[in-house]
Motif scaffolding. Structure first.
Motif, mmCIF file in Angstrom:
data_model
loop_
_atom_site.group_PDB
_atom_site.id
_atom_site.type_symbol
_atom_site.label_atom_id
_atom_site.label_comp_id
_atom_site.label_asym_id
_atom_site.label_seq_id
_atom_site.Cartn_x
_atom_site.Cartn_y
_atom_site.Cartn_z
ATOM 1 N N TRP A 1 0.848 -1.190 0.000
ATOM 2 C CA TRP A 1 0.000 0.000 0.000
ATOM 3 C C TRP A 1 0.886 1.243 0.000
ATOM 4 O O TRP A 1 1.802 1.365 0.832
ATOM 5 C CB TRP A 1 -0.882 0.051 1.240
ATOM 6 C CG TRP A 1 -2.051 -0.883 1.246
ATOM 7 C CD1 TRP A 1 -3.340 -0.586 0.945
ATOM 8 C CD2 TRP A 1 -2.045 -2.280 1.617
ATOM 9 N NE1 TRP A 1 -4.136 -1.698 1.103
ATOM 10 C CE2 TRP A 1 -3.372 -2.744 1.501
ATOM 11 C CE3 TRP A 1 -1.040 -3.172 2.027
ATOM 12 C CZ2 TRP A 1 -3.726 -4.058 1.795
ATOM 13 C CZ3 TRP A 1 -1.391 -4.478 2.299
ATOM 14 C CH2 TRP A 1 -2.719 -4.908 2.191
ATOM 15 N N CYS B 1 -3.990 -0.969 -3.957
ATOM 16 C CA CYS B 1 -2.821 -1.663 -3.427
ATOM 17 C C CYS B 1 -2.286 -2.554 -4.546
ATOM 18 O O CYS B 1 -2.934 -2.720 -5.586
ATOM 19 C CB CYS B 1 -3.172 -2.481 -2.185
ATOM 20 S SG CYS B 1 -4.426 -3.750 -2.449
ATOM 21 N N THR C 1 -8.584 -0.474 -3.044
ATOM 22 C CA THR C 1 -8.589 -0.596 -1.578
ATOM 23 C C THR C 1 -9.975 -0.407 -0.988
ATOM 24 O O THR C 1 -10.199 -0.728 0.178
ATOM 25 C CB THR C 1 -7.651 0.441 -0.944
ATOM 26 O OG1 THR C 1 -8.157 1.759 -1.231
ATOM 27 C CG2 THR C 1 -6.234 0.308 -1.498
#
Length: 310
Positions: free
Chosen positions: A200, A239, A231
């Protein structure tokens, strides 16, 4: 009672066939689940030792259902992988002719692998997605659909017949499956391994993905899968699911993960495990300056400089 493995069911899926290629499957109770999510949740809840699920195919890439389940929820870890060559059969109730077929069903991942065949032979048939190819066969048995794309081996299990076999749009199509368990110490390196992570970003900025990939590139680590997943935090928030050659015990892989941990908002380690193809990859044939020995020598040089011994 033997330990159990959950898998994407029902009986007669490609997942079950791939699972039974693992030697340890013979000593486990194999329990089918209706979805990837329920199979993985069984592991999280302690109801199964591990789950065996599809994660990637050579036609469409990563299987998003599995990737999303590994991204979210309590952490899990990949311990093994299996590659299975995939070809489909068109399963129907006995007596059904091609001209009788108005509805067909299969798992969504199957559709891109038979799309051209459908266009040529059943251009007017309506596609309905099922939880798995075997579940599609079950629904055909129950009369809900006219035909299902599944493994030919599923025909006998559901009282169907294979009207057509050897169906595939892409030659040598394969699906990759993984054995997933609760987090623990990864298996020792074999020399032919891969490491999976989810990354992330801290923020969205120009060159953000390049920064992440640079941690691998500067250390000579080849990537085998790169797929973005939303996400859920809004449009443009993603991500990244990554498979990289090598094992976390390899010096350059460990240093890449340390670099990512410094710059990422979050890093989820999904495991280091043997490659199904047994190919050693570039970790065992590193580019100049990226071998474990060169990393150790460089670290030793810095330490000597710090001690005034250069």
């Amino acid at each position: 009672m033997p330990a159990s493995y959950a898998y994407l069911g029902p009986e007669g899926t490609f997942t079950e066939v791939a699972l039974r290629t693992l030697p340890e499957a013979a000593t486990r109770e194999l329990i089918p689940y209706v979805s990837v999510q329920s199979a993985l949740d069984a592991v999280r809840a302690g109801e199964a030792e591990a789950a065996f699920v599809p994660i990637e195919n050579s036609v469409e890439g990563g299987i998003t259902t599995t990737l999303d389940e590994l991204v979210a929820g309590a952490p899990l870890m990949i311990y093994r992988e299996v590659l299975l060559s995939i070809t489909f059969a068109l399963l129907v109730r006995p007596g059904t002719e091609l001209s009788d077929i108005k509805t067909v069903s299969a798992h969504p991942a199957a559709q891109p692998q038979v799309r051209n065949w459908l266009k040529k032979h059943l251009p007017d048939a309506h596609w309905e997605s099922a939880a798995s190819n075997a579940d599609a066969a079950r629904l055909v048995q129950e009369g809900q659909y006219d035909a299902a794309f599944a493994g030919e081996f599923a025909a006998a299990r559901y009282g169907l017949q294979a009207l057509e076999t050897g169906i595939h749009d892409a030659e040598n199509a394969q699906t990759r499956f993984v054995l997933v368990g609760r987090p623990a110490r990864p298996a020792a390196p074999t020399g032919a391994d891969k490491t999976s992570v989810v990354l992330w970003q801290r923020d969205d900025h120009p060159g953000g993905l390049r920064d992440l990939l640079g941690e691998f590139a500067t250390r000579g680590i080849n990537l085998m899968l790169l797929q973005s997943r939303p996400t859920g935090a809004g449009i443009g928030n993603y991500c990244f699911c990554i498979d990289a050659e090598g094992h976390i015990s390899d010096r350059r892989v460990a240093e890449a993960l340390m670099g990512l941990k410094r710059i990422c908002l979050q890093v989820r380690y999904l495991g280091s495990y043997p490659r199904a193809d047994l190919q050693p990859g570039d970790v065992q044939r590193p580019r100049l300056g990226t071998s474990d020995e060169e990393f150790v020598a460089a670290a030793d040089w810095v330490a000597r400089c710090q001690d005034g011994r250069f």
